[in-house]
Scaffold this motif. Sequence first.
Motif, PDB file in Angstrom:
ATOM      1  N   THR A   8       0.828  -1.211   0.000  1.00  9.89           N
ATOM      2  CA  THR A   8       0.000   0.000   0.000  1.00  9.89           C
ATOM      3  C   THR A   8       0.863   1.262   0.000  1.00  9.89           C
ATOM      4  OG1 THR A   8      -0.149  -0.184   2.413  1.00  9.89           O
ATOM      5  CG2 THR A   8      -1.964  -1.105   1.120  1.00  9.89           C
ATOM      6  N   ALA A   9       2.179   1.114   0.181  1.00  7.60           N
ATOM      7  CA  ALA A   9       3.081   2.257   0.093  1.00  7.60           C
ATOM      8  C   ALA A   9       3.572   2.506  -1.335  1.00  7.60           C
ATOM      9  CB  ALA A   9       4.288   2.050   1.009  1.00  7.60           C
ATOM     10  N   VAL A  10       3.199   1.624  -2.251  1.00  8.07           N
ATOM     11  CA  VAL A  10       3.696   1.680  -3.630  1.00  8.07           C
ATOM     12  C   VAL A  10       2.597   2.135  -4.578  1.00  8.07           C
ATOM     13  CG1 VAL A  10       4.474   0.241  -5.566  1.00  8.07           C
ATOM     14  CG2 VAL A  10       5.510  -0.037  -3.307  1.00  8.07           C
ATOM     15  N   SER A  11       2.952   2.982  -5.519  1.00  8.78           N
ATOM     16  CA  SER A  11       2.037   3.395  -6.589  1.00  8.78           C
ATOM     17  C   SER A  11       2.753   3.274  -7.923  1.00  8.78           C
ATOM     18  CB  SER A  11       1.561   4.837  -6.377  1.00  8.78           C
ATOM     19  OG  SER A  11       2.660   5.731  -6.446  1.00  8.78           O
ATOM     20  N   GLY A  12       1.970   3.315  -9.008  1.00  8.98           N
ATOM     21  CA  GLY A  12       2.556   3.288 -10.342  1.00  8.98           C
ATOM     22  C   GLY A  12       3.051   1.935 -10.795  1.00  8.98           C
ATOM     23  N   MET A  13       2.649   0.869 -10.088  1.00  7.29           N
ATOM     24  CA  MET A  13       3.080  -0.474 -10.491  1.00  7.29           C
ATOM     25  C   MET A  13       2.185  -0.974 -11.611  1.00  7.29           C
ATOM     26  SD  MET A  13       5.177  -2.964  -9.998  1.00  7.29           S
ATOM     27  CE  MET A  13       5.232  -4.622 -10.723  1.00  7.29           C
ATOM     28  N   PRO A  14       2.750  -1.346 -12.757  1.00 11.05           N
ATOM     29  CA  PRO A  14       1.917  -1.881 -13.837  1.00 11.05           C
ATOM     30  C   PRO A  14       1.193  -3.141 -13.388  1.00 11.05           C
ATOM     31  CG  PRO A  14       4.149  -1.430 -14.607  1.00 11.05           C
ATOM     32  CD  PRO A  14       4.170  -1.319 -13.122  1.00 11.05           C
ATOM     33  N   ALA A  15       0.000  -3.360 -13.935  1.00 10.19           N
ATOM     34  CA  ALA A  15      -0.764  -4.545 -13.561  1.00 10.19           C
ATOM     35  C   ALA A  15      -1.210  -5.353 -14.766  1.00 10.19           C
ATOM     36  CB  ALA A  15      -1.988  -4.143 -12.734  1.00 10.19           C
ATOM     37  N   THR A  16      -0.978  -4.850 -15.968  1.00  9.90           N
ATOM     38  CA  THR A  16      -1.409  -5.545 -17.180  1.00  9.90           C
ATOM     39  C   THR A  16      -0.217  -6.167 -17.888  1.00  9.90           C
ATOM     40  OG1 THR A  16      -3.257  -4.004 -17.468  1.00  9.90           O
ATOM     41  CG2 THR A  16      -2.596  -5.272 -19.402  1.00  9.90           C
ATOM     42  N   ASN A  17      -0.350  -7.452 -18.190  1.00 13.34           N
ATOM     43  CA  ASN A  17       0.661  -8.150 -18.993  1.00 13.34           C
ATOM     44  C   ASN A  17       2.064  -8.106 -18.394  1.00 13.34           C
ATOM     45  OD1 ASN A  17      -0.212  -9.628 -21.224  1.00 13.34           O
ATOM     46  ND2 ASN A  17       1.053  -8.461 -22.622  1.00 13.34           N
ATOM     47  N   VAL A  18       2.161  -8.182 -17.075  1.00 13.13           N
ATOM     48  CA  VAL A  18       3.469  -8.013 -16.439  1.00 13.13           C
ATOM     49  C   VAL A  18       4.374  -9.222 -16.615  1.00 13.13           C
ATOM     50  CG1 VAL A  18       2.558  -6.400 -14.747  1.00 13.13           C
ATOM     51  CG2 VAL A  18       2.670  -8.816 -14.177  1.00 13.13           C
ATOM     52  N   ASN A  19       3.840 -10.364 -17.014  1.00 16.00           N
ATOM     53  CA  ASN A  19       4.701 -11.511 -17.292  1.00 16.00           C
ATOM     54  C   ASN A  19       5.540 -11.281 -18.534  1.00 16.00           C
ATOM     55  OD1 ASN A  19       3.877 -12.974 -15.105  1.00 16.00           O
ATOM     56  ND2 ASN A  19       2.381 -14.202 -16.217  1.00 16.00           N
ATOM     57  N   GLU A  20       5.078 -10.379 -19.401  1.00 15.05           N
ATOM     58  CA  GLU A  20       5.785 -10.131 -20.653  1.00 15.05           C
ATOM     59  C   GLU A  20       6.649  -8.877 -20.596  1.00 15.05           C
ATOM     60  OE1 GLU A  20       4.830  -9.837 -25.418  1.00 15.05           O
ATOM     61  OE2 GLU A  20       3.553  -8.813 -23.984  1.00 15.05           O
ATOM     62  N   ARG A  21       6.094  -7.790 -20.090  1.00 16.13           N
ATOM     63  CA  ARG A  21       6.831  -6.519 -20.030  1.00 16.13           C
ATOM     64  C   ARG A  21       6.482  -5.830 -18.721  1.00 16.13           C
ATOM     65  NH1 ARG A  21       8.049  -5.003 -25.647  1.00 16.13           N
ATOM     66  NH2 ARG A  21       8.292  -2.807 -25.126  1.00 16.13           N
ATOM     67  N   LEU A  22       7.477  -5.173 -18.108  1.00 15.06           N
ATOM     68  CA  LEU A  22       7.293  -4.558 -16.802  1.00 15.06           C
ATOM     69  C   LEU A  22       7.933  -3.178 -16.821  1.00 15.06           C
ATOM     70  CD1 LEU A  22       6.028  -5.362 -14.084  1.00 15.06           C
ATOM     71  CD2 LEU A  22       8.232  -6.299 -13.401  1.00 15.06           C
ATOM     72  N   ASN A  23       7.228  -2.199 -17.387  1.00 19.79           N
ATOM     73  CA  ASN A  23       7.751  -0.840 -17.476  1.00 19.79           C
ATOM     74  C   ASN A  23       7.580  -0.154 -16.121  1.00 19.79           C
ATOM     75  OD1 ASN A  23       8.249   1.879 -17.970  1.00 19.79           O
ATOM     76  ND2 ASN A  23       7.359   1.813 -20.023  1.00 19.79           N
ATOM     77  N   LEU A  24       8.702   0.173 -15.477  1.00 18.98           N
ATOM     78  CA  LEU A  24       8.664   0.679 -14.105  1.00 18.98           C
ATOM     79  C   LEU A  24       8.996   2.160 -14.009  1.00 18.98           C
ATOM     80  CD1 LEU A  24      10.400  -2.398 -12.465  1.00 18.98           C
ATOM     81  CD2 LEU A  24       7.951  -1.843 -12.480  1.00 18.98           C
ATOM     82  N   ALA A  25       8.860   2.880 -15.103  1.00 13.99           N
ATOM     83  CA  ALA A  25       9.220   4.292 -15.124  1.00 13.99           C
ATOM     84  C   ALA A  25       8.407   5.130 -14.152  1.00 13.99           C
ATOM     85  CB  ALA A  25       9.041   4.850 -16.545  1.00 13.99           C
ATOM     86  N   GLU A  26       7.170   4.707 -13.850  1.00 10.78           N
ATOM     87  CA  GLU A  26       6.308   5.496 -12.964  1.00 10.78           C
ATOM     88  C   GLU A  26       6.187   4.903 -11.572  1.00 10.78           C
ATOM     89  OE1 GLU A  26       2.580   6.188 -14.873  1.00 10.78           O
ATOM     90  OE2 GLU A  26       3.485   7.064 -16.655  1.00 10.78           O
ATOM     91  N   LEU A  27       6.964   3.892 -11.283  1.00 11.89           N
ATOM     92  CA  LEU A  27       6.915   3.259  -9.964  1.00 11.89           C
ATOM     93  C   LEU A  27       7.359   4.254  -8.892  1.00 11.89           C
ATOM     94  CD1 LEU A  27       6.468   0.422  -8.598  1.00 11.89           C
ATOM     95  CD2 LEU A  27       8.948   0.156  -8.738  1.00 11.89           C
ATOM     96  N   ALA A  28       6.602   4.323  -7.794  1.00 14.48           N
ATOM     97  CA  ALA A  28       6.936   5.216  -6.688  1.00 14.48           C
ATOM     98  C   ALA A  28       6.623   4.533  -5.360  1.00 14.48           C
ATOM     99  CB  ALA A  28       6.159   6.529  -6.793  1.00 14.48           C
ATOM    100  N   LYS A  29       7.298   5.007  -4.300  1.00 19.41           N
ATOM    101  CA  LYS A  29       7.074   4.449  -2.969  1.00 19.41           C
ATOM    102  C   LYS A  29       7.077   5.590  -1.960  1.00 19.41           C
ATOM    103  CE  LYS A  29       9.114   1.074   0.263  1.00 19.41           C
ATOM    104  NZ  LYS A  29      10.261   0.142   0.477  1.00 19.41           N
TER     105      LYS A  29
END
Length: 502
Positions: free
Chosen positions: A478-499
């Motif tokens: 719950t401290a994390v935002s911007g985590m992709p949730a679609t098709n993450v087994n194939e591609r995991l774009n983390l440019a917007e990941l925040a904590k």
Amino acid sequence: MSRHFALASSALILAGALALTGCTGPSASPSGPSAEPDPAASVGIRLVLEPSNLDIRETAGAALDQILIDNVYQGLVSRTAEQEIVPSLASDYEVSADGLTYTFTLREGVTFHDGQELTPEDVVFSLTEVRENEAYRDSARLAKVEDIAADGQTITLTLSEPDSTLLWSLTGRAGLVLKKGDKIDRQTAANGTGPFTLADWKQGDSISFERNNEYWGEPAAVAEIVFSYVGDNQAALSGALAGDFDVLTGFDANLKDQIEAGGDFALTLGESTDKGTLAFNSTEGPLADVRVRQAIRQAIDKESIVEALGAGSTQYGPIPSLDPGFEDLSELAPFDPEAARTLLAEAGAEDIDLTLTIPSAYGTTVSQILVSNLRDVGITLQVDPVEFPAWLNDVYINQDYELSFVLHTEARDFENWANPAYYFTYDNPEVQALYAESVAATDEADAEARLAEAARLVAEDHAADWLYNGASVLAVSTAVSGMPATNVNERLNLAELAKSEE
């Protein structure tokens, strides 16, 4: 091995993704923290399958695509999790009306992680080298590109004939831009243009990224990401509850109550292009009879598989809902054991024995349901769990199998059904012609319509069974935002990941 095999050598994202994939549910990640993001934060992410090396040019497997594309390496264009093609190292692009000329405007002021400037010559070199080197993943995807040229910041690709899949191919390995003359060992190092740099690889344990402070775009919101490779879901759960991980990918939806019990995590379900595929070797034996293949399909209770996995949706054709050409084909093989028994009787195959070859990393959830369902219609199914290298050699390469089950994760991989040499063993000239027409189409709607028509033919031939459309199943702090949730087994774009700060 063709790229279209992200399935397994991706190989198992399957391993831990397996009993979890197959989903429907919200595709957005949790709303995230209300506190301000911490720019010095480190985010720990559990992944399932560790790559054998980091050479994204020559090494198969979605384990590389999952973390390196978008985060470390980039191309002229990229794709969103929802499969939309967007500019990346190109600020914009244009496709001619005849589909023969692709023009890209290269961004200025972009540097590689080693500080060297990105030049048009780097782009020409990268694409030309992939096209001309068959050992590189996806080399064949640039086969129709006749000329690659630069004029100032303008990159022009000229095709010998239209290829409606080219832009999509450029969002993947075929389109990645590397530095011309780079001397790094790509098996252990990386030099890209993305928002993260490769900081450390502790083989057998973890891979760490650091924020690229010289990134041409919006800087990453976290200072560090640590990918830890943990195959067992219970071990991953324990690690998360102990504070070792902020995100669990490849999670088991059946563990929802445990991960959410303390209020520090939320289970997130997202769509994916994962396809739980039951392949039929139709070259000989009972499976050469379309009635037997249809009977097997109608004997399988897909709803029970989805229920057992804890998330997911049923699938009745070769194209999942996120891909162009998708159509609901459930009417072609509905669950009907009585109809299955009738078909087997007509084929003179009331009491047959078949063997299911399955990578042992998948566990027993799916295979136990298949054994039970097929026994109900008079088919004895022997399950042969094998190590993945053995599956690759026996099933994928030598096509020595009767039935096989794996999770294919690749998006837009219908081409495998138009390739009689692929391990599916499916050979239908009409499907091959329709796929070729789709590729040659210059109108998007026309290309999609021909794909849908070809997919219906594959399903009508009962060339395989598609047991479920997999899900992205994640547990996110719950401290994390911007985590992709679609098709993450194939591609995991983390440019917007925040904590957020804790």
